[in-house]
Write an enzyme that holds these catalytic residues in place. Structure first.
Site, PDB file in Angstrom:
ATOM      1  N   ASN A 199       0.816  -1.226   0.000  1.00  0.00           N
ATOM      2  CA  ASN A 199       0.000   0.000   0.000  1.00  0.00           C
ATOM      3  C   ASN A 199       0.843   1.267   0.000  1.00  0.00           C
ATOM      4  OD1 ASN A 199      -2.444   1.782   0.889  1.00  0.00           O
ATOM      5  ND2 ASN A 199      -0.923   2.036   2.515  1.00  0.00           N
ATOM      6  N   ALA A 200       2.082   1.203   0.506  1.00  0.00           N
ATOM      7  CA  ALA A 200       2.892   2.424   0.648  1.00  0.00           C
ATOM      8  C   ALA A 200       3.024   3.124  -0.702  1.00  0.00           C
ATOM      9  CB  ALA A 200       4.276   2.075   1.193  1.00  0.00           C
ATOM     10  N   THR A 244       3.465  10.750  -3.763  1.00  0.00           N
ATOM     11  CA  THR A 244       3.385  11.573  -4.977  1.00  0.00           C
ATOM     12  C   THR A 244       4.499  12.626  -4.928  1.00  0.00           C
ATOM     13  OG1 THR A 244       1.825  13.032  -3.847  1.00  0.00           O
ATOM     14  CG2 THR A 244       0.875  11.387  -5.328  1.00  0.00           C
ATOM     15  N   TYR A 301       4.022   9.288 -11.201  1.00  0.00           N
ATOM     16  CA  TYR A 301       3.060   8.518 -10.393  1.00  0.00           C
ATOM     17  C   TYR A 301       2.240   7.569 -11.279  1.00  0.00           C
ATOM     18  CZ  TYR A 301      -0.708   7.807  -6.920  1.00  0.00           C
ATOM     19  OH  TYR A 301      -1.622   7.268  -6.047  1.00  0.00           O
TER      20      TYR A 301
HETATM   21  P1  NDP Z   1      -0.836   8.645   2.899  1.00  0.00           P
HETATM   22  O1  NDP Z   1       0.120   9.678   2.428  1.00  0.00           O
HETATM   23  O2  NDP Z   1      -1.989   9.056   3.753  1.00  0.00           O
HETATM   24  O3  NDP Z   1      -0.032   7.474   3.663  1.00  0.00           O
HETATM   25  C1  NDP Z   1       1.038   6.885   3.021  1.00  0.00           C
HETATM   26  C2  NDP Z   1       1.601   5.783   3.876  1.00  0.00           C
HETATM   27  O4  NDP Z   1       2.686   5.183   3.141  1.00  0.00           O
HETATM   28  C3  NDP Z   1       2.184   6.288   5.174  1.00  0.00           C
HETATM   29  O5  NDP Z   1       1.974   5.319   6.177  1.00  0.00           O
HETATM   30  C4  NDP Z   1       3.671   6.408   4.872  1.00  0.00           C
HETATM   31  O6  NDP Z   1       4.518   6.258   6.010  1.00  0.00           O
HETATM   32  C5  NDP Z   1       3.854   5.228   3.937  1.00  0.00           C
HETATM   33  N1  NDP Z   1       5.040   5.348   3.106  1.00  0.00           N
HETATM   34  C6  NDP Z   1       5.370   6.302   2.213  1.00  0.00           C
HETATM   35  N2  NDP Z   1       6.573   6.053   1.667  1.00  0.00           N
HETATM   36  C7  NDP Z   1       7.010   4.901   2.223  1.00  0.00           C
HETATM   37  C8  NDP Z   1       8.178   4.126   2.114  1.00  0.00           C
HETATM   38  N3  NDP Z   1       9.169   4.469   1.282  1.00  0.00           N
HETATM   39  N4  NDP Z   1       8.301   3.013   2.863  1.00  0.00           N
HETATM   40  C9  NDP Z   1       7.313   2.631   3.716  1.00  0.00           C
HETATM   41  N5  NDP Z   1       6.175   3.323   3.876  1.00  0.00           N
HETATM   42  C10 NDP Z   1       6.027   4.443   3.147  1.00  0.00           C
HETATM   43  O7  NDP Z   1      -1.340   7.905   1.581  1.00  0.00           O
HETATM   44  P2  NDP Z   1      -2.778   7.295   1.204  1.00  0.00           P
HETATM   45  O8  NDP Z   1      -3.346   6.532   2.334  1.00  0.00           O
HETATM   46  O9  NDP Z   1      -3.585   8.377   0.593  1.00  0.00           O
HETATM   47  O10 NDP Z   1      -2.372   6.302   0.013  1.00  0.00           O
HETATM   48  C11 NDP Z   1      -2.119   4.918   0.230  1.00  0.00           C
HETATM   49  C12 NDP Z   1      -1.924   4.246  -1.118  1.00  0.00           C
HETATM   50  O11 NDP Z   1      -3.104   4.415  -1.904  1.00  0.00           O
HETATM   51  C13 NDP Z   1      -0.779   4.839  -1.933  1.00  0.00           C
HETATM   52  O12 NDP Z   1      -0.121   3.826  -2.633  1.00  0.00           O
HETATM   53  C14 NDP Z   1      -1.489   5.784  -2.884  1.00  0.00           C
HETATM   54  O13 NDP Z   1      -0.738   5.989  -4.062  1.00  0.00           O
HETATM   55  C15 NDP Z   1      -2.754   4.996  -3.146  1.00  0.00           C
HETATM   56  N6  NDP Z   1      -3.861   5.803  -3.613  1.00  0.00           N
HETATM   57  C16 NDP Z   1      -4.379   6.804  -2.831  1.00  0.00           C
HETATM   58  C17 NDP Z   1      -5.449   7.528  -3.289  1.00  0.00           C
HETATM   59  C18 NDP Z   1      -6.088   8.582  -2.463  1.00  0.00           C
HETATM   60  O14 NDP Z   1      -7.032   9.188  -2.948  1.00  0.00           O
HETATM   61  N7  NDP Z   1      -5.660   8.821  -1.232  1.00  0.00           N
HETATM   62  C19 NDP Z   1      -6.040   7.305  -4.608  1.00  0.00           C
HETATM   63  C20 NDP Z   1      -5.422   6.222  -5.334  1.00  0.00           C
HETATM   64  C21 NDP Z   1      -4.378   5.515  -4.840  1.00  0.00           C
HETATM   65  P3  NDP Z   1       4.733   7.494   7.051  1.00  0.00           P
HETATM   66  O15 NDP Z   1       3.456   7.562   7.844  1.00  0.00           O
HETATM   67  O16 NDP Z   1       5.907   7.083   7.849  1.00  0.00           O
HETATM   68  O17 NDP Z   1       4.956   8.713   6.217  1.00  0.00           O
END
Ligand code: NDP
Length: 241
Positions: free
Chosen positions: A82-83, A86, A147
């Protein structure tokens, strides 16, 4: 025996809802995160779900992190990639760093996490790999060449790997959320969100993280054993493939 599920980026946003959904469905859940210790600790206290810090962009860190999770909880049978991040910019202004960071996290991250777990899943003849891609990996999006490319890559990754997993009891699927109400989306300009984004969503609202979590819980279940290589769109009708 209780199955172990590992959710990357599992302490915030959609990932947090997925971790909680899997826990409520009876899994032992481990939530990975990258660097936001405060959010991770808060999530841990609130849910009791253990949190593990490493970057999915780093293969060796993933292998070590997985080893730790398996030592603590047992073999991982459900992996949720899921991580995601953008780093938006118009292509003519996009830096190599913005390209690389996004591809390293969103696409190579899925490889880095799945590869160390794959042999164990094959040996045990059971596994679920569920990757969170995006509507913008399906349709493309201005300002998101990096992305969109990484998320389209997640779909190809899933389709190829599903064919390898099918005979050894492993299903591999990908979910493409539309716009979901998380910090990532709320960080957008409110005017753009209300005047440009929401009007494009036929159901007339953003999605909720729990709506993605429920797709994951279903794909992880034994009931979904015949579903592999699938792309599930959960986008309120915004893009119909
Ligand atoms: P958030 O920014 O709210 O959360 C992202 C999470 O990913 C955080 O827990 C962050 O950790 C973690 N993360 C980021 N980079 C890394 C890394 N290198 N290693 C490990 N963990 C990492 O994102 P969303 O919940 O909005 O998105 C989750 C997924 O869903 C993503 O893949 C996103 O692309 C996808 N998505 C989201 C949409 C949306 O509308 N929100 C739409 C379509 C897809 P930390 O808390 O430490 O920063």
């Amino acid at each position: 025996m209780t199955k172990v599920a590992l959710v990357t980026g599992g302490s915030r946003g959609i990932g947090a809802a997925i971790s909680i959904g899997l826990k409520n469905a009876g899994y032992q859940v481990a939530a990975n995160y990258a660097g936001n210790d405060e959010a991770a600790q808060k999530f841990n206290v609130m849910t009791g779900i253990p949190v593990y810090k490493w970057s999915v962009a780093d293969y060796d860190a993933c292998a070590a992190g997985i080893q730790q999770v398996e030592a603590d909880l047992g073999p991982v049978s459900v992996l949720v990639n899921n991580a995601g991040i953008t780093r938006d910019a118009m292509f003519h202004k996009m830096t190599r760093e913005q390209w690389k960071e996004v591809v390293d996290t969103n696409l190579s991250g899925a490889f880095n996490m799945t590869h160390p777990l794959w042999v164990g899943m094959r040996d045990r003849k059971f596994g679920r790999v569920i990757t969170i891609s995006s509507i913008n990996g399906q349709k493309g999006q201005t300002g998101q060449v990096n992305y969109s490319a990484s998320k389209a890559g997640d779909i190809g990754f899933t389709k190829a790997l599903a064919q390898e997993g099918a005979r050894v009891g492993i299903t591999v699927n990908v979910i493409c959320p539309g716009y979901i109400a998380t910090e990532m989306v709320r960080a957008m300009d409110e005017k753009v969100l209300n005047e440009r984004v929401i009007p494009q969503i036929p159901v007339g609202r953003l999605g909720e993280p729990e709506e993605i979590a429920r797709c994951v819980v279903f794909l992880a279940s034994d009931d979904a054993g015949f579903i592999t290589g699938s792309t599930i769109s959960a986008n309120g009708g915004q893009y119909i493939t």
